[in-house]
Design a protein around this motif. Structure first.
Motif, PDB file in Angstrom:
ATOM      1  N   PHE A 240      88.134  73.500  -9.283  1.00 25.36           N
ATOM      2  CA  PHE A 240      89.183  72.789  -9.998  1.00 25.36           C
ATOM      3  C   PHE A 240      89.008  71.392 -10.585  1.00 25.36           C
ATOM      4  CE2 PHE A 240      90.981  76.024  -7.139  1.00 25.36           C
ATOM      5  CZ  PHE A 240      91.728  76.832  -7.808  1.00 25.36           C
ATOM      6  N   ARG A 241      87.796  70.781 -10.184  1.00 25.70           N
ATOM      7  CA  ARG A 241      87.447  69.404 -10.673  1.00 25.70           C
ATOM      8  C   ARG A 241      86.694  69.376 -11.890  1.00 25.70           C
ATOM      9  NH1 ARG A 241      86.488  68.810  -4.689  1.00 25.70           N
ATOM     10  NH2 ARG A 241      84.088  69.119  -4.998  1.00 25.70           N
ATOM     11  N   ARG A 242      86.756  70.519 -12.639  1.00 24.09           N
ATOM     12  CA  ARG A 242      86.297  70.440 -13.950  1.00 24.09           C
ATOM     13  C   ARG A 242      86.886  71.368 -14.657  1.00 24.09           C
ATOM     14  NH1 ARG A 242      81.415  72.046 -10.701  1.00 24.09           N
ATOM     15  NH2 ARG A 242      81.385  74.287 -10.444  1.00 24.09           N
ATOM     16  N   PRO A 243      86.668  71.379 -15.992  1.00 23.35           N
ATOM     17  CA  PRO A 243      87.322  72.331 -17.156  1.00 23.35           C
ATOM     18  C   PRO A 243      87.090  73.790 -16.564  1.00 23.35           C
ATOM     19  CG  PRO A 243      86.632  70.693 -18.333  1.00 23.35           C
ATOM     20  CD  PRO A 243      86.069  70.507 -17.019  1.00 23.35           C
ATOM     21  N   ARG A 244      88.172  74.732 -16.530  1.00 20.55           N
ATOM     22  CA  ARG A 244      87.881  76.059 -16.133  1.00 20.55           C
ATOM     23  C   ARG A 244      86.533  76.800 -16.542  1.00 20.55           C
ATOM     24  NH1 ARG A 244      91.301  76.422 -20.172  1.00 20.55           N
ATOM     25  NH2 ARG A 244      91.400  78.120 -21.567  1.00 20.55           N
ATOM     26  N   ILE A 245      86.103  76.598 -17.881  1.00 24.36           N
ATOM     27  CA  ILE A 245      85.329  77.323 -18.591  1.00 24.36           C
ATOM     28  C   ILE A 245      83.886  76.729 -18.245  1.00 24.36           C
ATOM     29  CG2 ILE A 245      85.015  75.979 -20.476  1.00 24.36           C
ATOM     30  CD1 ILE A 245      84.489  79.601 -20.281  1.00 24.36           C
ATOM     31  N   ILE A 248      83.382  78.614 -14.561  1.00 30.11           N
ATOM     32  CA  ILE A 248      82.813  79.876 -14.914  1.00 30.11           C
ATOM     33  C   ILE A 248      81.423  80.091 -15.420  1.00 30.11           C
ATOM     34  CG2 ILE A 248      83.371  81.767 -16.266  1.00 30.11           C
ATOM     35  CD1 ILE A 248      86.348  81.401 -16.011  1.00 30.11           C
ATOM     36  N   ARG A 249      81.139  79.365 -16.484  1.00 32.24           N
ATOM     37  CA  ARG A 249      79.704  79.306 -17.016  1.00 32.24           C
ATOM     38  C   ARG A 249      78.683  78.794 -15.818  1.00 32.24           C
ATOM     39  NH1 ARG A 249      79.113  79.590 -22.552  1.00 32.24           N
ATOM     40  NH2 ARG A 249      80.987  79.298 -23.855  1.00 32.24           N
ATOM     41  N   LYS A 250      79.112  77.855 -14.957  1.00 32.14           N
ATOM     42  CA  LYS A 250      78.060  77.624 -14.149  1.00 32.14           C
ATOM     43  C   LYS A 250      77.793  78.598 -12.931  1.00 32.14           C
ATOM     44  CE  LYS A 250      77.541  73.855 -10.576  1.00 32.14           C
ATOM     45  NZ  LYS A 250      76.082  73.671 -11.123  1.00 32.14           N
ATOM     46  N   ALA A 251      78.970  79.343 -12.538  1.00 26.28           N
ATOM     47  CA  ALA A 251      78.975  80.637 -11.841  1.00 26.28           C
ATOM     48  C   ALA A 251      78.004  81.481 -12.142  1.00 26.28           C
ATOM     49  CB  ALA A 251      80.550  80.809 -11.412  1.00 26.28           C
ATOM     50  N   TYR A 252      78.098  81.695 -13.403  1.00 23.90           N
ATOM     51  CA  TYR A 252      77.193  82.882 -13.940  1.00 23.90           C
ATOM     52  C   TYR A 252      75.849  82.497 -14.426  1.00 23.90           C
ATOM     53  CZ  TYR A 252      81.379  85.697 -13.464  1.00 23.90           C
ATOM     54  OH  TYR A 252      82.300  86.358 -13.130  1.00 23.90           O
ATOM     55  N   LEU A 275      94.630  82.850 -16.742  1.00 27.59           N
ATOM     56  CA  LEU A 275      94.765  82.655 -15.103  1.00 27.59           C
ATOM     57  C   LEU A 275      93.626  82.116 -14.565  1.00 27.59           C
ATOM     58  CD1 LEU A 275      96.303  82.940 -12.345  1.00 27.59           C
ATOM     59  CD2 LEU A 275      95.445  85.487 -12.196  1.00 27.59           C
ATOM     60  N   PHE A 276      93.467  81.202 -13.921  1.00 30.62           N
ATOM     61  CA  PHE A 276      92.116  80.640 -13.193  1.00 30.62           C
ATOM     62  C   PHE A 276      92.801  80.005 -11.969  1.00 30.62           C
ATOM     63  CE2 PHE A 276      89.224  77.127 -12.306  1.00 30.62           C
ATOM     64  CZ  PHE A 276      87.916  77.886 -12.126  1.00 30.62           C
ATOM     65  N   ASP A 277      92.289  80.835 -10.969  1.00 28.09           N
ATOM     66  CA  ASP A 277      92.797  80.520  -9.337  1.00 28.09           C
ATOM     67  C   ASP A 277      91.718  80.909  -8.445  1.00 28.09           C
ATOM     68  OD1 ASP A 277      94.431  79.504  -7.688  1.00 28.09           O
ATOM     69  OD2 ASP A 277      96.182  80.484  -8.089  1.00 28.09           O
TER      70      ASP A 277
END
Length: 404
Positions: A240-245, A248-252, A275-277
């Motif tokens: 939550f400390r950076r923009p949601r996208i 997500i990009r980092k996670a993939y 929704l981002f949670d």
């Protein structure tokens, strides 16, 4: 303080979602006078993918709203298992999951319920509870309008918290979130896509499942598909400390995303509603205290991995009305009976939801291999009947219990 000017029993319902509307509908039919609070300034008519299983369908039918919910299932829908290079093979359509879920948008369920509410049911938007005090045979509730700041204190015979995983009612009456939220260390991102995925039909579904992360495309008839990102994390707060996208990009990463993932990333980033949670179960030893009771995600949040959140929200609300009718002069006894009947099945479904994480998002390579085996069992005509019996046991038992 304002008191009721009617002879009916007043119930305050906090939350205008599935569980909240279903509770208002069922309790109104049981002779209660519902007042609904909703934090948002207006109804939220959109929403994301829902599979309404037998338990939820049975309750919706008894409430008289199942047909109004409709169905988003396309008769020619196919689901493909894909990889980053967009290599595809036929997978299992979510509609083919044991239990025959009805494919819907969240808004379809809420609209069906809302259309059945009597016109006289009072709904107060942009309003939240800020204080609750249990008194003899009632609850004094102070509410605040989020725009004007105006407050009012009223007495209700019953308060129902149907205000989601981070319930305000739960905080006011039972304690802080950290006492009841059980983090699964997964994140989700969901939105409705602006167009079908390139190279696929509108009614095609996709699943990209890797170790620790997955992407699901849920197709609908005559409607753009929904996307669900689901991934495992060690540090939830960092997401939550950076923009949601960016999260997500980092996670993939760090592997190249490829055209398919990049298309989905871009569409999610541009979505107006999303929704981002983090993913959490709610675990409580009691769902009621005095004349305050929690239903749906506020009480038990099964998470999307269980597939039963909407269904148990409907069934739990229906059963609450049944018990209040059974014990019309003893609210305390009704709430005890309601919880005794419902809790064993919710506990079982929570355990099932933990197992189903591997189906949605395998935590590692071993779970990814097990997931592939799971799909083979589910798709085989030889083993599917056994698989269905194991999967449906809790749903069928719960469907039976709510009519007692």
């Amino acid at each position: 303080m304002t008191t009721s000017a009617t002879s009916g029993r007043r119930v305050l319902i906090v939350g205008l979602g599935i569980a909240g509307i279903a509770t208002a509908l069922r309790l109104h039919r049981a002779g209660w006078e519902p007042v609904i609070l909703e934090r948002a300034p207006a109804r939220r008519k959109g929403g994301y993918f829902i599979g309404l299983f037998g338990t939820g369908q049975a309750s919706a039918k008894r409430l008289g709203v199942l047909e109004a919910m409709g169905s988003r299932q396309h008769p020619q829908s196919l689901t493909y298992e894909v990889d980053r290079s967009n290599r595809r093979r036929k997978g299992m359509n979510f509609a083919d999951v044991p239990g025959g879920p009805r494919m819907l948008l969240r808004g379809d369920v809420e609209n069906g319920l809302f259309s059945a509410l009597p016109e006289g049911v009072e709904i107060r938007f942009s309003t939240v509870p800020t204080r609750m005090e249990q008194v003899d045979r009632g609850v004094d509730v102070t509410t605040t309008h989020t725009t004007t700041g105006a407050t009012v204190t009223e007495r209700f015979d019953l308060v129902v918290g149907a205000d989601g995983m981070r319930s305000t009612v739960r905080k006011l009456v039972f304690g802080p979130d950290e006492d009841f939220l059980y983090p699964l260390k997964y994140m989700i991102g969901a939105a409705i896509l602006s167009k079908p995925v390139s190279g696929y039909h509108l009614h095609d579904g996709l699943v990209l499942a890797e170790a620790g992360r997955s992407v699901w495309i849920f197709p609908f008839a005559n409607h753009n598909p929904g996307v669900l990102f689901s991934y495992r994390v060690d540090d939830v707060d960092a997401q939550f400390r950076r923009p949601r996208i960016e999260s997500i990009r980092k996670a993939y990463g760090p592997e190249p995303a490829g055209p398919l993932l990049n298309e989905l990333f871009d569409d999610f980033a541009a979505a107006d509603e999303y929704l981002f949670d983090s993913v959490n179960q709610v675990r409580m030893n009691r769902w009621h205290k005095g004349r305050v009771v929690l239903v749906g995600d506020a009480a038990w949040c099964l998470t999307l991995y269980s597939g039963m959140g909407a269904s148990t929200g409907l069934a739990g609300s229906e059963l609450l009305g049944n018990m209040l009718e059974t014990y019309p002069d003893d609210v305390g006894r009704a709430l005890v009976a309601w919880e005794e009947k419902l809790r064993p099945f919710i506990t079982s479904l929570q355990a099932h939801g933990l197992k189903m994480r591997a189906f949605f998002t395998p935590s590692g390579e071993a779970q990814r291999i097990l997931r592939a085996a799971f799909l083979r069992l589910a798709g085989s005509p030889v083993t599917r009947p056994i698989f269905e019996r194991l999967t449906l046991k809790d749903q069928l038992t719960m469907r039976d219990i709510v009519v007692q």
